[in-house]
Write a protein that holds these residues in place. Structure first.
Motif, mmCIF file in Angstrom:
data_model
loop_
_atom_site.group_PDB
_atom_site.id
_atom_site.type_symbol
_atom_site.label_atom_id
_atom_site.label_comp_id
_atom_site.label_asym_id
_atom_site.label_seq_id
_atom_site.Cartn_x
_atom_site.Cartn_y
_atom_site.Cartn_z
ATOM 1 N N THR A 194 -4.180 -7.701 28.505
ATOM 2 C CA THR A 194 -4.447 -6.781 27.988
ATOM 3 C C THR A 194 -4.212 -4.890 28.365
ATOM 4 O OG1 THR A 194 -6.244 -7.479 28.923
ATOM 5 C CG2 THR A 194 -6.161 -7.839 26.735
ATOM 6 N N GLY A 195 -4.608 -5.361 29.646
ATOM 7 C CA GLY A 195 -3.252 -4.472 30.159
ATOM 8 C C GLY A 195 -2.013 -3.723 30.258
ATOM 9 N N ILE A 218 -0.159 -4.751 27.590
ATOM 10 C CA ILE A 218 -0.152 -4.504 26.626
ATOM 11 C C ILE A 218 -1.471 -3.560 25.806
ATOM 12 C CG2 ILE A 218 -1.388 -5.473 23.000
ATOM 13 C CD1 ILE A 218 -1.818 -7.323 24.617
ATOM 14 N N ALA A 219 -1.687 -2.694 26.586
ATOM 15 C CA ALA A 219 -2.647 -1.612 26.813
ATOM 16 C C ALA A 219 -1.423 -0.219 27.143
ATOM 17 C CB ALA A 219 -3.163 -1.258 27.013
ATOM 18 N N VAL A 220 -0.749 -0.692 27.724
ATOM 19 C CA VAL A 220 0.310 0.485 29.100
ATOM 20 C C VAL A 220 1.457 0.734 27.810
ATOM 21 C CG1 VAL A 220 1.570 0.874 30.943
ATOM 22 C CG2 VAL A 220 -0.505 0.242 30.705
ATOM 23 N N THR A 221 1.561 -0.628 27.448
ATOM 24 C CA THR A 221 2.581 -0.482 26.087
ATOM 25 C C THR A 221 2.385 0.284 24.613
ATOM 26 O OG1 THR A 221 3.348 -2.507 26.370
ATOM 27 C CG2 THR A 221 4.197 -1.911 24.290
ATOM 28 N N ILE A 222 0.855 0.469 24.427
ATOM 29 C CA ILE A 222 0.658 0.678 23.110
ATOM 30 C C ILE A 222 0.711 2.164 23.327
ATOM 31 C CG2 ILE A 222 -1.393 1.760 21.943
ATOM 32 C CD1 ILE A 222 -1.534 -1.892 21.708
ATOM 33 N N LEU A 223 0.249 2.462 24.644
ATOM 34 C CA LEU A 223 -0.105 4.168 25.466
ATOM 35 C C LEU A 223 1.398 4.529 25.389
ATOM 36 C CD1 LEU A 223 -2.359 6.161 26.357
ATOM 37 C CD2 LEU A 223 -0.996 5.378 29.268
ATOM 38 N N ILE A 281 7.058 -3.557 28.148
ATOM 39 C CA ILE A 281 5.962 -1.488 28.262
ATOM 40 C C ILE A 281 7.411 -1.494 28.774
ATOM 41 C CG2 ILE A 281 5.527 -1.167 31.023
ATOM 42 C CD1 ILE A 281 3.195 -2.819 31.018
ATOM 43 N N TRP A 313 -6.404 -12.742 31.888
ATOM 44 C CA TRP A 313 -6.861 -12.002 30.533
ATOM 45 C C TRP A 313 -6.856 -10.675 30.692
ATOM 46 C CZ3 TRP A 313 -5.741 -14.148 26.516
ATOM 47 C CH2 TRP A 313 -6.031 -14.012 25.328
ATOM 48 N N PRO A 314 -7.267 -9.856 32.067
ATOM 49 C CA PRO A 314 -7.201 -8.700 32.179
ATOM 50 C C PRO A 314 -5.735 -7.810 32.391
ATOM 51 C CG PRO A 314 -9.283 -9.616 33.295
ATOM 52 C CD PRO A 314 -8.057 -10.703 32.948
ATOM 53 N N HIS A 315 -5.216 -8.776 33.058
ATOM 54 C CA HIS A 315 -3.946 -9.261 33.131
ATOM 55 C C HIS A 315 -2.980 -8.351 32.380
ATOM 56 C CE1 HIS A 315 -4.999 -9.967 36.313
ATOM 57 N NE2 HIS A 315 -3.871 -9.932 37.966
#
Ligand SMILES: Nc1ncnc2c1ncn2[C@@H]1O[C@H](COP(=O)(O)OP(=O)(O)O)[C@@H](O)[C@H]1O
Ligand SMILES: [Mg+2]
Lengths: 316, 327
Positions: free
Chosen positions: B303-304, B306-311, B183, B299-301
């Motif tokens: 994916t969260g 990773i999602a922010v990193t990708i964003l 991130i 799990w939500p943490h």
């Protein structure tokens, strides 16, 4: 026979309302050395960036080696070497390491890389400092490394932006000679520069740029004829009967004008190189010839004269 | 300002793969990281931290009399005056990630290498992705080495090998740590595209990190107070408010990392958030959760993160694609 390497049709680049390149039509043949010349801010770099697909044209078409740089950037960049102005290297890496990186980016097979790197370093005379960090390199060495960097991919076309900028006159000439040698290998070369008289000698053809437009195009003598009238200016020193010598020179075929500039100095403007005829005429008229030389066409004069004419002349 | 008008038309079917040259960029960037003086300093810093905290933790564990999950306690045991290793990680990871990426792109512009590199047959995608992955892999290499060091010290100090469960949990924790670094790395890299000056990009990255570390809790507190009814309110409302506060706090990557860390390293923590006495009936406090259940909790943490990193990466990607390459 001759293949077109670069072709643009009404190529235009706008930055907002500012037109950096205005309907450029350019055609460069294989094996040519073409000079894209003009003052700073004329739109030369912008043109080069569009040829490489590094900048998207606002309008018009580009073909480089028959490819569209916007759609086939990888194919174009694999075949075209680009030497940017004020080239930069990774200072902490050696000359060799910098070249290896570029070779890898070009997908050159691993086993070929060492050989090719040695080759190009030798060609530009940097073999001795191959393993020195680029940090320690002088401006001239950097420029030669830049040339090595371009040559390593064995390009069909080389595009150089202001290659002599920042070099002292001697280094600049040396570098231009290197460029000229590339012509032997059928490599097409496009040079952009604002130092008109410096690069004119290596160019087969030049295009003069002004405010995004190419205002003149052709060989230097052609442009000289178009803009300066008599294209060749010959000066000679001779002693003897002045009237007879002057008359003989004036009646030379091809001479537009001949005049006496000083007691024994004569100037001829001619449509072609009439030096040997002039020498013969002087001797025939009973004169003794001491010196004879031709004044090379100077692009700076041509450029300056052209804009004088545009400003004051009938054509707008 | 004119740059705003500089817009690459939507790329029509592009020729070739966007990843052409990725390997070359990756190899060069990783070599740069692993040999740089900057990285060397950071490595010394983190090795010292690991050795210091683990040594202190070992003493604490020996005198504590606990017998379960000793190796995980190496990470979490604090002993005055030193905080636990995970306490240090909370800021060491962002620091290292930011230090590796804040000058990723602007430095190429400033050195004027960018036009030379992009004049080679590669897409900008490969350059950006190569730099990001090189940073992430370097982070992975460094932290894997630290984890091995900690386990080595643990084996020496405790005299027993780690159990399979401990090893698995530590590996998951390693993964979470790397993604947490991801991130901050993609944030710093995006700033390195926005700001021409590396110093500004570094400052902006640090400022963002400080904001989430120091100020986010205050912001959350203020927001929650806005929702607080003026009148005496019911237990249900209080619960809702507490839940809101927790959810808001989770917008901070620091919270996500801290929660995931706790769940992974303290198997006896069975839930995140508010635990009502009624729920305790079903779960005997202190009986450890199996790893699979802990993973479900975080799990939500994961994916969260990773999602922010990708964003963030995508934001940087779009900006970089539009940037005029004129060095
Ligand atoms: N990104 C940009 N935004 C606005 N104007 C630009 C931009 N890049 C170049 N220009 C303008 O375009 C003109 C042509 O620039 P350039 O092609 O670099 O000239 P040259 O290379 O002939 O010196 C200049 O007047 C320059 O100010
Ligand atoms: Mg220029």
């Amino acid at each position: 026979m001759s293949e077109t390497v670069i072709e643009t049709r009404n190529l235009t680049k706008k930055y907002g309302d500012f037109v950096a390149v205005d309907n450029l039509n350019l055609r460069i043949q294989k094996g040519e050395v073409f000079g894209l010349l003009g003052p700073n801010g004329a739109g030369k770099t912008t043109t080069l960036l569009m040829l490489l697909g590094l900048s998207e044209p606002t309008a018009g078409e580009v073909r480089v080696l028959g490819l569209d740089p916007a759609r086939q950037p990888l194919s174009v960049k694999a075949r075209v070497g680009y030497l940017p102005d004020q080239i930069g290297f990774y200072d902490d890496l050696t000359a060799r390491e910098n070249l290896i990186y570029i070779a890898k980016l070009n997908g050159i097979p691993r086993h070929e890389i060492p050989g090719r790197v040695d080759d190009v370093l030798a060609r530009v005379g940097l073999s001795d400092v191959a393993d020195h960090r680029v940090r320690t390199f002088s401006r001239g060495m950097r420029q030669r490394l830049g040339l090595a960097d371009v040559l390593i991919k064995r390009p069909q076309l080389i595009i150089m932006d202001e290659p002599t900028q920042g070099l002292d006159p001697e280094l600049a000439q040396q570098f231009l000679r290197m460029i000229r040698d590339l012509k032997e290998e059928e490599i097409t070369i496009l040079i952009s520069s604002h130092l008109l008289d410096q690069v004119q000698a290596v160019c087969d053809r030049v295009g003069l740029f002004h405010r995004g437009r190419m205002v003149l195009e052709g060989t230097v003598p052609e442009l000289g004829r178009k803009v300066l009238g008599g294209a060749y200016r010959i000066r000679l020193r001779a002693r003897g009967k002045e009237d007879a010598i002057l008359e003989a020179l004036q009646s030379l075929p091809g001479a537009v004008r001949a005049q006496r500039a000083a007691s024994d100095l004569y100037e001829i403007e001619a449509e072609s190189d009439v030096r040997s005829e002039a020498a013969a005429a002087v001797v025939k008229a009973g004169g003794k010839l001491f010196a004879l030389d031709i004044e090379a066409q100077n692009l700076n004069d041509i450029y300056a004269r052209y804009f004088e004419e545009v400003k004051h002349g009938p054509v707008a | 300002m004119a740059r705003l008008h500089e817009r690459e038309r939507t790329p029509r079917e592009r020729e070739g793969s966007p990843w052409t040259g990725l390997g070359a960029v990756l190899a060069k960037e990783m070599a740069d990281h692993l040999t740089s003086a900057r990285m060397f300093i950071l490595e010394i810093l983190i090795v010292l931290t690991a050795v210091g905290t683990v040594y202190a933790a070992l003493q604490g564990i020996r005198s504590g009399g606990q017998t379960k999950f000793l190796f995980l306690r190496l990470f979490t045991t604090a002993r005055e005056p030193l905080p636990a290793f995970i306490g240090f990680l909370g800021f060491l990871v962002p620091l290292i990630a930011i230090a590796m990426a804040f000058d990723a792109i602007n430095d190429e512009f400033n050195r004027r290498t960018i036009s030379r590199v992009l004049a080679q047959p590669i897409y900008r995608d490969a350059l950006l992705m190569g730099k990001f992955l090189a940073g992430l892999f370097t982070l992975a290499v460094v932290f894997s080495a630290i984890w091995l060091l900690i386990f080595g010290l643990g084996i020496l100090g405790l005299g027993v090998p780690p159990t399979g469960e401990e090893t698995a949990r530590a590996l998951w924790f390693l993964l979470v740590t790397i993604f947490y670094g991801g991130i901050w790395m993609s944030l710093a890299m995006t700033y390195s595209i926005i700001f021409r000056s590396p110093a500004t990009a570094a400052l902006a990255s640090i400022a963002t990190w400080l904001f989430f570390t120091v100020f986010w809790d205050m912001v959350v507190g203020l927001v929650v107070r806005l929702f607080q009814p003026a009148q005496v309110f019911s237990l249900e409302q209080a619960l809702q408010l507490a839940q809101l506060e927790l959810n808001l706090a989770r917008f901070s990557p620091n919270t996500l990392f801290a929660e995931a860390t706790i769940i992974l390293l303290r198997p006896s923590v069975r839930s995140l958030g508010i635990v009502l006495p009624i729920q305790l009936d079903r779960a005997l406090l202190g009986s450890p959760l199996p790893l699979s259940q802990s993973l479900v909790l975080i799990w939500p943490h994961l994916t969260g993160l990773i999602a922010v990193t990708i964003l963030l990466f995508v934001v940087g990607y779009v900006l970089f694609q539009r940037r005029e390459i004129r060095a």
